[in-house]
Design an enzyme around this catalytic site. Sequence first.
Site, PDB file in Angstrom:
ATOM      1  N   MET A 170       5.693 -24.915   0.868  1.00 56.97           N
ATOM      2  CA  MET A 170       4.514 -25.263   0.068  1.00 56.97           C
ATOM      3  C   MET A 170       4.260 -26.756   0.097  1.00 56.97           C
ATOM      4  SD  MET A 170       2.025 -24.045  -1.689  1.00 56.97           S
ATOM      5  CE  MET A 170       0.743 -25.296  -1.742  1.00 56.97           C
ATOM      6  N   LYS A 171       5.302 -27.569   0.094  1.00 56.81           N
ATOM      7  CA  LYS A 171       5.130 -29.021   0.142  1.00 56.81           C
ATOM      8  C   LYS A 171       4.439 -29.445   1.440  1.00 56.81           C
ATOM      9  CE  LYS A 171       5.631 -33.407  -0.795  1.00 56.81           C
ATOM     10  NZ  LYS A 171       4.690 -34.094  -1.701  1.00 56.81           N
ATOM     11  N   LEU A 172       4.797 -28.822   2.546  1.00 55.87           N
ATOM     12  CA  LEU A 172       4.138 -29.148   3.809  1.00 55.87           C
ATOM     13  C   LEU A 172       2.669 -28.739   3.784  1.00 55.87           C
ATOM     14  CD1 LEU A 172       6.882 -28.258   6.456  1.00 55.87           C
ATOM     15  CD2 LEU A 172       6.258 -30.510   5.558  1.00 55.87           C
TER      16      LEU A 172
END
Length: 296
Positions: A170-172
Amino acid sequence: MQNEQIGFVGVGLMGHGMAKNLLNAGYRLTVIAHTNRTTVEDLVARGAVESNSLSELAAASTVIHICAPGSPQVEGIVSELLPSLKDNSVVVDCSTSNPNSTLVLAEQIEKAGCHMADAPLGGTPIQAEAGELATMVGADEAVFERLRPVFAAWAKSVVHLGPSGSGHKMKLLNNFLSLGYAAMYSEALALSEKVGISVEQFDSVIRGSRMDCGFYQTFMGYAVEGNRESHKFTMKNALKDMRYLEAMADEAELSNPIGNAIKNSFAMACAAGGDGPENYVPHLVDFVARNNGLPK
């Protein structure tokens, strides 16, 4: 005094504020110095204990936070922690890492009788100091519940997305959007100048409109106001994150042309000298301008 004993590796721009807020919440904290002793000395003055080695830090901790530049550094840190980890302890990777690496590390840590959570960060160093970061977490449900009060010490928003690797995925995706904005803003501003519309005129139309957002405002803090530290996230790290996104897309067998275009924008800037520690994402506007024959 809180039950968990916290170890913290990487008390830099983001980690210092997180560690400080863990102390403020009553956690016992062990830290280790890397390149910047100033932050370590500040935390020791606030009550932290300084460790001389990663193995010593592991032996003193039940929950270990890692804030590192990327997966190669996290892998090296975990390899040194593993032999000395306490049974049932948790390694929390707050870096923006390659999810493929995260899954391998999680398996290694589980085999050692411990647990891993990926909890990458959303926010700025100012928000870290204020205890107002966001985090997106990948972890087993029971591990997440155990960590919830720890996260509450330094995060305002905590979202559990699923098992190990989910947070880094999700961070990417999050950085895909933000860095895509940066690439578009930089190109739009270069084109704006080419056709005779000043940066100030451009900003007067976009600011306050539906196209405005928090990222736009910090980005334009440099383009309009000249504040070089308006968004302290390096272009070198941006390029690293877009390469991780590419690897994730490849693993998922997804065509990723826009992601590759964003990656190449940062690759161009880094190749032209923008890979230094004080070259931040909003400075991309200068490199795109110069690449198009504009004075910057």
